[in-house]
Design an enzyme around this catalytic site. Structure first.
Site, PDB file in Angstrom:
ATOM      1  N   LYS A 205       0.833  -1.197   0.000  1.00  0.00           N
ATOM      2  CA  LYS A 205       0.000   0.000   0.000  1.00  0.00           C
ATOM      3  C   LYS A 205       0.872   1.253   0.000  1.00  0.00           C
ATOM      4  O   LYS A 205       0.671   2.164  -0.814  1.00  0.00           O
ATOM      5  CB  LYS A 205      -0.931   0.004   1.206  1.00  0.00           C
ATOM      6  CG  LYS A 205      -1.870   1.203   1.244  1.00  0.00           C
ATOM      7  CD  LYS A 205      -2.745   1.187   2.471  1.00  0.00           C
ATOM      8  CE  LYS A 205      -1.977   1.611   3.706  1.00  0.00           C
ATOM      9  NZ  LYS A 205      -2.851   1.773   4.899  1.00  0.00           N
TER      10      LYS A 205
ATOM     11  N   ASP B 137      -6.517   1.077   0.892  1.00  0.00           N
ATOM     12  CA  ASP B 137      -6.569   1.418   2.312  1.00  0.00           C
ATOM     13  C   ASP B 137      -7.949   1.051   2.844  1.00  0.00           C
ATOM     14  O   ASP B 137      -8.745   0.408   2.153  1.00  0.00           O
ATOM     15  CB  ASP B 137      -6.239   2.901   2.525  1.00  0.00           C
ATOM     16  CG  ASP B 137      -7.343   3.840   2.057  1.00  0.00           C
ATOM     17  OD1 ASP B 137      -8.298   3.370   1.379  1.00  0.00           O
ATOM     18  OD2 ASP B 137      -7.264   5.044   2.353  1.00  0.00           O
TER      19      ASP B 137
END
Length: 273
Positions: A143, A161
């Site tokens: 991420k 997220d």
């Protein structure tokens, strides 16, 4: 305005007589992306940064806190330690004190000092522009790597997220709760060139309108495309009161937002709003 059916209520695949086909889902997903692009033409990364190193550190600090809190904290951090070499050589206790407002400051200090040392020792003091290199750095997962690649290097990536995961599931783009699987599934729905901006638009929408606990369904501009319409407040007036950041008339998360941002800059640490 929220799209409506002939009956005056938001049209939704939810009431379909048969399950939505893969092709129909892909078409709906791409239409959501196009309409979000019209709603958020100014979508952008909500962390303040001036270079790849600042974005990398800020993204690591953003774990389990808000981008606003990070943006209020990093000016002092980067003034004291502007380069990887500076941060790698810092006194840990001094770094901890600077980043304390972001929470989990001891673990985060270890990560940002560790990644700084790795940048100094293994990458000539420069943030690498490849996924396989970024994920070798302390505290950096996929991420974080995709945030840096997409926004500092222009390399397309999907940032899964908590907001992206929640909306992807609400919109029935995926049934998974595994970020890596979600990333792979979404990658098959959208062209690669869309990945970075899609991430920004979805995250913007999740922060401003499609909240975790009280989504503002009645004020949502894509309610007519949402199979989960009705999970939140459907009354337009009540829903408008749930809107956050610039959509609700409040300051944004960046102290230094892009010139086209329509809202107010966030206040600095300790300043009143």
């Amino acid at each position: 305005m929220v799209g409506e059916s002939a009956a005056g209520t938001p049209a939704s695949p939810k009431g379909a007589a048969k399950p939505e086909s893969r092709l129909a889902m892909v078409r709906r997903a791409r239409k959501i992306n196009r309409e979000l692009a019209e709603v958020y033409p100014y979508a952008h990364p909500e962390l303040d940064f001036r270079n790849p190193f600042e974005l990398l550190v800020a993204t690591v600090l953003s774990a389990q806190t808000t981008d606003l809190r990070v943006n209020q904290t990093t000016p002092a951090l980067f003034a004291a330690y502007p380069t990887p070499e500076d941060l790698a050589a810092a006194v840990p206790e001094e770094v901890e004190e600077l980043i304390r407002p972001t929470g989990f400051f001891r673990a985060k200090t270890k990560s940002i000092m560790g990644l700084s040392a790795a940048l100094r020792d293994d990458f000539g003091g420069e943030v690498p522009g490849r996924l396989e290199d970024l994920v070798t750095l302390p505290g950096v997962g996929r991420k974080t790597a995709f945030v840096v690649l997409g926004n500092a290097f222009g390399v397309p990536g999907i940032t899964v997220d908590t907001h992206f995961m929640r909306l992807a599931r609400r919109w029935k783009w995926t049934a998974s709760d595994d970020p890596v699987k979600i990333e792979a599934e979404i990658a098959t729905i959208f062209p690669k060139r869309e990945w970075t901006m899609l991430s920004h638009r979805v995250i913007f929408h999740g922060r401003r309108i499609c909240h975790a606990r009280k989504p503002a369904c009645g004020a949502c501009p894509i309610a007519h495309l949402c199979p989960s319409y009705g999970e939140g407040e459907t009354d337009p007036e009540k829903a408008r009161k749930l809107l956050k950041y610039e959509k609700g008339g409040f300051p944004g998360q960046r102290l230094n937002p892009p010139p086209d941002y329509p809202g107010r800059p966030a206040p600095s640490l300790g300043a009143s709003t």
